[in-house]
Structures are given as C-alpha cells and as structure tokens.
Design an enzyme around this catalytic site. Structure first.
Site, PDB file in Angstrom:
ATOM      1  CD  GLU A  26     -45.861  12.824  -9.786  1.00 48.94           C
ATOM      2  OE1 GLU A  26     -46.037  12.206  -8.701  1.00 48.94           O
ATOM      3  OE2 GLU A  26     -45.696  14.058  -9.838  1.00 48.94           O
TER       4      GLU A  26
ATOM      5  CE1 TYR B 139     -49.461  19.377 -10.765  1.00 52.26           C
ATOM      6  CE2 TYR B 139     -51.178  17.780 -10.281  1.00 52.26           C
ATOM      7  CZ  TYR B 139     -49.957  18.361  -9.993  1.00 52.26           C
ATOM      8  OH  TYR B 139     -49.224  17.899  -8.924  1.00 52.26           O
TER       9      TYR B 139
ATOM     10  CG  HIS C 263     -42.163  14.148  -7.770  1.00 53.93           C
ATOM     11  ND1 HIS C 263     -42.603  15.301  -7.156  1.00 53.93           N
ATOM     12  CD2 HIS C 263     -41.001  14.485  -8.390  1.00 53.93           C
ATOM     13  CE1 HIS C 263     -41.748  16.287  -7.395  1.00 53.93           C
ATOM     14  NE2 HIS C 263     -40.764  15.806  -8.143  1.00 53.93           N
ATOM     15  CB  SER C 264     -45.366   8.834  -5.148  1.00 50.11           C
ATOM     16  OG  SER C 264     -45.575   9.346  -3.851  1.00 50.11           O
ATOM     17  CE1 TYR C 265     -52.744   9.350  -6.125  1.00 51.80           C
ATOM     18  CE2 TYR C 265     -51.633  10.444  -4.313  1.00 51.80           C
ATOM     19  CZ  TYR C 265     -52.791  10.218  -5.033  1.00 51.80           C
ATOM     20  OH  TYR C 265     -53.962  10.846  -4.703  1.00 51.80           O
TER      21      TYR C 265
ATOM     22  NE  ARG D   9     -48.739  15.369  -0.202  1.00 48.77           N
ATOM     23  CZ  ARG D   9     -49.724  16.291  -0.243  1.00 48.77           C
ATOM     24  NH1 ARG D   9     -50.295  16.679   0.886  1.00 48.77           N
ATOM     25  NH2 ARG D   9     -50.112  16.797  -1.385  1.00 48.77           N
ATOM     26  CD  GLU D  10     -44.630  13.481  -3.810  1.00 44.63           C
ATOM     27  OE1 GLU D  10     -43.577  13.343  -4.457  1.00 44.63           O
ATOM     28  OE2 GLU D  10     -45.489  14.352  -4.096  1.00 44.63           O
TER      29      GLU D  10
ATOM     30  CG  HIS E 274     -43.670  17.400  -3.318  1.00 42.28           C
ATOM     31  ND1 HIS E 274     -44.114  17.184  -4.612  1.00 42.28           N
ATOM     32  CD2 HIS E 274     -43.525  18.742  -3.191  1.00 42.28           C
ATOM     33  CE1 HIS E 274     -44.224  18.353  -5.233  1.00 42.28           C
ATOM     34  NE2 HIS E 274     -43.871  19.303  -4.397  1.00 42.28           N
TER      35      HIS E 274
ATOM     36  CG  ASN F 152     -41.368  20.063  -8.375  1.00 40.22           C
ATOM     37  OD1 ASN F 152     -40.226  20.211  -8.809  1.00 40.22           O
ATOM     38  ND2 ASN F 152     -42.313  19.457  -9.074  1.00 40.22           N
ATOM     39  NE  ARG F 153     -46.798  23.605  -8.226  1.00 40.89           N
ATOM     40  CZ  ARG F 153     -46.733  22.282  -8.221  1.00 40.89           C
ATOM     41  NH1 ARG F 153     -45.531  21.695  -8.187  1.00 40.89           N
ATOM     42  NH2 ARG F 153     -47.810  21.527  -8.260  1.00 40.89           N
TER      43      ARG F 153
ATOM     44  NE  ARG G 109     -47.243  20.219  -2.797  1.00 43.62           N
ATOM     45  CZ  ARG G 109     -47.305  19.550  -3.956  1.00 43.62           C
ATOM     46  NH1 ARG G 109     -47.635  18.268  -3.966  1.00 43.62           N
ATOM     47  NH2 ARG G 109     -47.040  20.158  -5.107  1.00 43.62           N
TER      48      ARG G 109
END
Length: 270
Positions: free
Chosen positions: A231, A209, A157-159, A31-32, A29, A104-105, A87
């Site tokens: 994360e 989630y 990943h984050s966060y 922005r991470e 992603h 990641n989808r 993202r």
C-alpha cells in the site's frame, strides 16, 4: 536480452528453459493511480539499468519477472474519463443496475466471508462467484498455469504505507509467518533508507483490516510462498489523489523494497 511476449508480459534474459519467476501486478483498484505508475517505472528501470545495476542484472539473468501494468484496465480508463474515484471493474450484472465488482474481493480465498459485500452496489462487492470478473479469471489462470515457476507474487496498491502479507481473510497466521515478516521488515527498511518514508509490515487482517477474496492470500494458498501487497504513499493527506510531485520519489523508494524482496527470493528459491 529482454523479451516481451504479449500473452506473458515478461522481463528477463532469454533462456532455453523456464526460469523461476516473480509475478507483479498494478492497478487492481482503478483509482489507485500511483500503482500503475510504479509498474511502468519498474519496467523502465529494469530495461535501462540491466548491465550496470548488479542487483537488477543478477535478478534478470537468473529469474523472469511477469509484469501486469494495469490489472483493471476498464476501471482505470473510467477513472480518467468519468469518475476519478471509481474502484471496481466495469462488468455488468444481470438483475442489477450497479456496475462492476471489487477484483481484490473476487479471488477464491475465503471468498465473501469477511470484509466483502454481496451487494452489487457496494465498493467491496465480491462478485457473483469467485473469479466472476474476467480480469481476475485471466490472472488466476496465468498464475495457475505457471505455478511451477512463479516463486513470488507482488501486488501494488495505495494508500497507507503498508507492506502486507497473508492472511487477510482470517486472523490465523500463515505457516511461514516469521519468514514473511522478516522479509517485509527488511524491504520496509530498504524503502525507508531513501527518503525516510515509514511503512508498517504485517499480515493483512491485523495490520489494515480483514478482507476475503484477496489476490495475495489466493496466491499464497496456491503455493506461492512469497506473497506481498504494497500500500504505497501516503497515509491520508492526499490519499488516492497523490500529487505528481510524489510520483518519482514514491517509485524510487518502492523500487528498493521490491528489489530487496526479489533478491531474497532469488537467494531462497524453493
């Protein structure tokens, strides 16, 4: 002692035959930003501590580590030049003015069934089909082509300060749930030992989630038994905008967790 094949970014002691390996990626992603920072930290530490750090030396003598420092390079570049909170990838879709998909989808693991969107304008757009994104396709092909030697998959990943494992596309527990949880809890304890940072461990769907199309679920279903998603810091105060002062401690503590997982995998090869 170490070698870096541009087609297979790889750390390890040279061997005449293929060694068991770990695949680790960062920056899926865009922005991470703390994520690519960690992959760079890992490579530096591996190179600089080989021969002095017993655990790292043993790991790289016995195994190889494939490191992909920035999975989503076009998106990452865009966060530096245009939109810090971007993202997705930067691919164009025919018939839509919206750009990119969530890599990641986009893996073929319960693809687009839950926690993902079929709307190209959504941040969680699953793509037009599994592996529609060239970044996902290349990583998936590499892991498939080397699945006989890849024994662990780690994605950074984050966060949220979580250490997740399959599944995210279903609430059903993985066949090896107990072992995955045991290793995650041990790694979280190792991480916490340095600065007291607390991580929560558990399967993705129940811990953060439900989300279909994730890389860790895909790798696990392919047969990579030890499949984990980190994360990293923090839990929301700074979120994706983690300050520079936290880069070093985040990388230092995460290194302890990754080394714990690697050590376990090395001792429990299958």
């Amino acid at each position: 002692m170490f070698y870096d094949n541009l087609q297979q970014p790889q750390l390890g002691k040279k061997s005449s035959s293929a060694k068991p390996a770990i695949f680790m990626d960062c920056g899926i992603h865009a922005r991470e930003w703390i994520s690519p920072a960690f992959c760079q930290w890992f490579v530096r530490e591996a190179l600089s501590t080989y021969g002095t750090d017993t655990q790292m030396t043993s790991l790289l003598n016995q195994m190889d580590v494939f490191v992909l420092p920035v999975f989503n390079i076009d998106g990452y570049d865009y966060t530096h030049k245009r939109n810090r909170m971007w993202r997705k990838t930067r691919s164009k879709k025919s018939g839509s003015s919206c750009i990119g998909a969530d890599p990641n989808r986009n893996f073929d693991a319960g693809w687009c069934t839950i926690g993902a969107s079929s709307n190209p304008c959504s941040d969680t757009y699953c793509g037009s089909r599994p592996e529609s994104e060239i970044e996902v396709q290349n990583v998936a092909n590499f892991i498939r082509n080397n699945k006989s030697i890849i024994k662990a998959y780690i994605t950074i990943h984050s966060y949220s300060q979580l250490l997740l494992f399959p599944y995210s596309y279903t609430f059903e527990l993985a066949a090896t749930h107990s072992e995955l949880l045991k290793v995650a809890e041990g790694a979280s304890a190792a991480l916490r030992s340095l600065y007291g940072t607390r991580y929560t461990s558990g399967p993705g769907a129940a811990t953060i989630y439900p989300a279909a199309g994730g890389s860790d679920d895909w790798a696990y279903d392919l047969g990579v038994k030890y499949s984990y998603t980190f994360e990293l810091r923090d839990t929301g105060r700074y979120g994706f905008l983690l300050p520079e002062s936290q880069i070093k401690p985040t990388c230092e503590e995460t290194m302890l967790a990754v080394k714990y997982i690697a050590d376990y995998v090395q001792k429990n090869l299958y």
